[in-house]
Design an enzyme around this catalytic site. Structure first.
Site, PDB file in Angstrom:
ATOM      1  N   ARG A  27     -15.460 -80.852   4.026  1.00  6.73           N
ATOM      2  CA  ARG A  27     -15.728 -79.807   5.021  1.00  6.73           C
ATOM      3  C   ARG A  27     -15.976 -80.379   6.421  1.00  6.73           C
ATOM      4  O   ARG A  27     -16.184 -79.635   7.374  1.00  6.73           O
ATOM      5  CB  ARG A  27     -16.950 -78.977   4.605  1.00  6.73           C
ATOM      6  CG  ARG A  27     -16.803 -78.325   3.249  1.00  6.73           C
ATOM      7  CD  ARG A  27     -18.035 -77.535   2.903  1.00  6.73           C
ATOM      8  NE  ARG A  27     -18.212 -76.410   3.799  1.00  6.73           N
ATOM      9  CZ  ARG A  27     -17.673 -75.222   3.613  1.00  6.73           C
ATOM     10  NH1 ARG A  27     -16.935 -74.993   2.557  1.00  6.73           N
ATOM     11  NH2 ARG A  27     -17.884 -74.254   4.475  1.00  6.73           N
ATOM     12  N   ASN A 100     -24.213 -74.270   9.214  1.00  8.75           N
ATOM     13  CA  ASN A 100     -22.739 -74.250   9.178  1.00  8.75           C
ATOM     14  C   ASN A 100     -22.290 -72.954   9.850  1.00  8.75           C
ATOM     15  O   ASN A 100     -22.741 -71.882   9.460  1.00  8.75           O
ATOM     16  CB  ASN A 100     -22.290 -74.297   7.701  1.00  8.75           C
ATOM     17  CG  ASN A 100     -20.815 -73.960   7.515  1.00  8.75           C
ATOM     18  OD1 ASN A 100     -20.435 -73.427   6.488  1.00  8.75           O
ATOM     19  ND2 ASN A 100     -19.986 -74.271   8.475  1.00  8.75           N
ATOM     20  N   LYS A 604     -11.053 -79.605   5.513  1.00 13.31           N
ATOM     21  CA  LYS A 604     -10.264 -78.850   4.545  1.00 13.31           C
ATOM     22  C   LYS A 604     -10.479 -77.362   4.670  1.00 13.31           C
ATOM     23  O   LYS A 604      -9.572 -76.567   4.500  1.00 13.31           O
ATOM     24  CB  LYS A 604     -10.608 -79.305   3.126  1.00 13.31           C
ATOM     25  CG  LYS A 604      -9.749 -78.620   2.093  1.00 13.31           C
ATOM     26  CD  LYS A 604      -9.472 -79.491   0.919  1.00 13.31           C
ATOM     27  CE  LYS A 604      -8.398 -78.914   0.041  1.00 13.31           C
ATOM     28  NZ  LYS A 604      -7.051 -79.045   0.637  1.00 13.31           N
TER      29      LYS A 604
HETATM   30  C1  G6P Z   1      -6.925 -76.600   7.200  1.00 14.80           C
HETATM   31  C2  G6P Z   1      -6.461 -77.632   6.193  1.00 14.80           C
HETATM   32  C3  G6P Z   1      -5.002 -77.365   5.799  1.00 14.80           C
HETATM   33  C4  G6P Z   1      -4.856 -75.935   5.295  1.00 14.80           C
HETATM   34  C5  G6P Z   1      -5.357 -74.922   6.331  1.00 14.80           C
HETATM   35  C6  G6P Z   1      -5.410 -73.520   5.758  1.00 14.80           C
HETATM   36  O1  G6P Z   1      -6.291 -76.795   8.403  1.00 14.80           O
HETATM   37  O2  G6P Z   1      -6.594 -78.925   6.718  1.00 14.80           O
HETATM   38  O3  G6P Z   1      -4.617 -78.265   4.765  1.00 14.80           O
HETATM   39  O4  G6P Z   1      -3.507 -75.687   5.001  1.00 14.80           O
HETATM   40  O5  G6P Z   1      -6.688 -75.263   6.725  1.00 14.80           O
HETATM   41  O6  G6P Z   1      -6.355 -73.495   4.732  1.00 14.80           O
HETATM   42  P1  G6P Z   1      -6.432 -72.431   3.595  1.00 14.80           P
HETATM   43  O7  G6P Z   1      -7.617 -72.857   2.785  1.00 14.80           O
HETATM   44  O8  G6P Z   1      -6.627 -71.095   4.232  1.00 14.80           O
HETATM   45  O9  G6P Z   1      -5.160 -72.489   2.823  1.00 14.80           O
END
Ligand code: G6P
Length: 609
Positions: A27, A100, A604
């Site tokens: 996170r 957060n 992430k």
């Molecule tokens: C972040 C992550 C990506 C992911 C995106 C959307 O940027 O680094 O890997 O594709 O978020 O995340 P989600 O959980 O909504 O698919």
């Protein structure tokens, strides 16, 4: 973004917090810290960098106690630094907070508190929370009342936990928009952004809702609503398995997750396909509504957006429904027109992406029904949608999404087949043909994975290239976007993905012997057009890296590096072509000395807009 964890029990709190923070590092990981009540006083340890740096700090300057809070940060307000790292404290270091989210009115609150004599040491929005509580405590009967009075003053999205020197057995908390879960173990209580931080010690959980706040001791949980009324909470058994959180012998989570893809696809097949029938047992939308849908709007971010573009092609092909795809952060501001029976599909691995969540709110304000495709079925997006489809990808920890992407593709394809059967647009025979091909996918992915060493060699040869172009068409145009994104994310190499047809309208000017072009050219309907693209690159002395279908001789002959995928039908090619590109970005990252699981500046789960 940002992970929080809190513990009260009988164990040594520093080690419990460290384990939790390691699990939450996905996170955010630019700085970390803990606050512990040690001998009746609050002790803080913070460090710039990763959790292992905090661990070292704790080794050099140990703390002991049974109650504490911890934080791993992804900077929003204020650069990554020791001072900006959480926990933050009040003027007398009696109250410590980890937070957060974003407090949107923090400028105003800070100004007001400064006028009252409060001094701030960090540039963060979070630091105002302990100071506000401190101010409220001057008139309140205790922390519960002070917290109750503080929360309505905060605008924005947040979850936070608090420890207070004068009430050393309790952890206080509040949630509004950012995730927070309570975990119960034996004579111990946890609070965390994600349940992965508290297993296997915690056996039962309670997922807090927005607007809820309260306190825990090692054996008690008290939850209140916005009006201060205590609410009932029933604990549920935690189903997550701690084994899923291991690297399973792989060097990185990302590699493990790439290799899990055959099993993920098998799991989806065995749960969703019965003969020629497609099953979505968790589907909460009425059948007659789904049969009536005349328009689909897909909203998602990052890798999930790329999956959405392929989803559009599936819906248009099999369900003949006009489908739009929008990046979540754009969708909510474009004033989308929802007419007739429009359904909004939100795709999200984490189920917590703030932009996608905001898109859902926008859709709901226009009276659209929202169906989400989520990997985390307990997430905010799953809960706030009218219905959800579980991706069944299993826990994904590597920041760069891999197995969740292929799970998204297969679930979108199956859902398009499901809709086509509801709308009487496909016969069981037609579905059976497709299903036969889908059933062969896991073995074909295994075949691709067996070629990993070949991709590793590419990475050795190409590791110094500074720019890459990725080209693909139709079902593999999003593969080009996703392949380029993966390379940027974890190898820090500039890469751009284009639709092959657009190449001649600009990107072709970039071609030189310095810029390798990755051409995704499986034998599909548009294969001849991709061959033309490869010819165009070759004519300009560009370096060609290609993904082609086994048995084809033309594409490998034209390429400097080429990788064969097994034959499959057009709609399934993106599930195979992306795998060598995931491996390529992984090995490029390793060759270039980057950390694949924790790329710089990324997180992430992006819970800020
Ligand atoms: C972040 C992550 C990506 C992911 C995106 C959307 O940027 O680094 O890997 O594709 O978020 O995340 P989600 O959980 O909504 O698919």
């Amino acid at each position: 973004m940002c992970g929080i964890v809190a513990y009260v029990g009988e164990k040594s709190v520093d080690s419990v917090l460290l384990v939790g923070l390691i699990r939450l590092e996905y996170r955010g990981y630019d700085s970390a810290g803990v606050a512990v009540i040690d001998g009746g006083e609050i002790e803080i340890r913070k460090q710039l960098g990763k959790i292992r740096d905090l661990e070292e700090e704790l080794r050099l300057h140990p703390v002991s106690g049974n109650i504490g809070i911890g934080h791993t940060r992804w900077a929003t307000h204020g650069e990554p630094s020791k001072i900006n790292a959480h926990p933050h404290v009040d003027s007398h270091k009696k109250i410590a907070v980890v937070h957060n989210g974003i407090i949107e009115n923090y400028h105003l609150l800070r100004h007001e508190l400064q006028k009252l004599g409060h001094k701030f040491v960090s540039e963060t929005d979070s630091e105002i929370i302990p100071h506000l509580i401190e101010e409220e405590l001057k008139t309140a009967s205790g922390m519960v009342e002070a917290l109750k009075n503080t929360i309505p003053k905060l605008e924005g999205k947040f979850s936070f936990t608090v420890i207070y020197e004068n009430e050393p057995d309790r952890i206080f908390f509040a949630r509004n928009g950012s995730p927070l879960v309570y975990g119960k173990g034996k004579n111990e209580s946890f609070l965390a952004s994600d349940v992965s931080a508290v297993i296997p010690a915690a056996k039962e959980e309670f997922r807090l809702d927005n607007g809820q706040w309260g306190w825990v001791t090692k054996n008690e949980l008290h939850v209140f609503d916005e009006n201060g009324k205590e609410v009932d909470h029933s604990l549920e058994e935690i189903k997550m398995n701690a084994m899923e959180l291991d690297k399973g012998g792989f060097e990185h989570y990302m590699l493990k997750e790439i290799y899990e893809q055959p099993d993920v696809i098998r799991r989806i097949i065995s749960n969703r396909i019965d003969g020629s029938t497609i099953l979505f047992p968790e589907m909460a939308l009425p059948l007659d509504y789904q049969g009536r849908v005349t328009r689909i709007i897909i909203t998602s971010a990052g890798t999930s957006w790329h999956a959405g573009i392929i989803g559009k092609l599936y819906f248009e092909k099999y369900v003949k429904i006009a489908t739009e795809v929008d990046i979540s952060s754009e969708f909510r501001y474009r004033n989308p027109i929802a007419e007739g029976d429009s359904m909004v599909i939100a795709i999200s691995q984490s189920g917590e992406t703030a932009d996608t969540l905001a898109g859902i709110h926008e859709a709901k304000s226009k009276f659209c029904r929202v169906l989400s495709f989520v990997n985390n079925v307990n997430s905010t997006i799953a809960r706030e949608s009218d219905a959800f489809i579980s991706l069944m990808g299993g826990v994904e920890i590597g920041v760069a999404s891999t197995k969740a992407y292929t799970a998204q593709l297969l679930n979108l394809l199956l859902y398009s087949m499901y809709l086509s059967s509801i709308k009487w647009l496909s016969t069981p025979e037609e579905r059976s043909e497709l299903i036969t091909e889908i059933r062969a996918l896991p073995e074909k992915i295994e075949t691709v994975l067996k070629g990993a060493d070949q991709i590793k060699e590419w990475a050795k040869e190409l590791k110094d290239a500074k720019d890459f172009i990725f080209l693909g068409r139709h079902f593999n145009h999003p593969t080009a976007l996703e392949g380029a994104l993966k390379l940027k994310e974890i190898s820090y190499v500039h890469a751009s993905g284009y639709a092959g047809g657009e190449f001649k309208h600009g990107p072709i000017a970039l071609i030189s012997s310095e810029v390798p072009t990755v051409c995704i050219a499986p034998q599909t309907e548009i294969y001849p057009k991709m061959v033309s693209n490869i010819e165009e690159v070759k004519a300009r002395k560009g370096r060609i890296v290609s993904i082609y279908t086994e048995g084809d001789t033309k594409v490998p002959e034209m390429s400097e590096f080429s990788f064969a995928i097994p034959k499959t039908i057009d709609v399934l090619t993106p599930i195979l072509t992306i795998i060598p590109l995931q491996l390529f970005s992984y090995y490029m990252a390793v060759e270039r000395g980057c950390e694949p699981d924790q790329p710089r500046n990324l997180a992430k789960s992006v819970t800020v807009e």
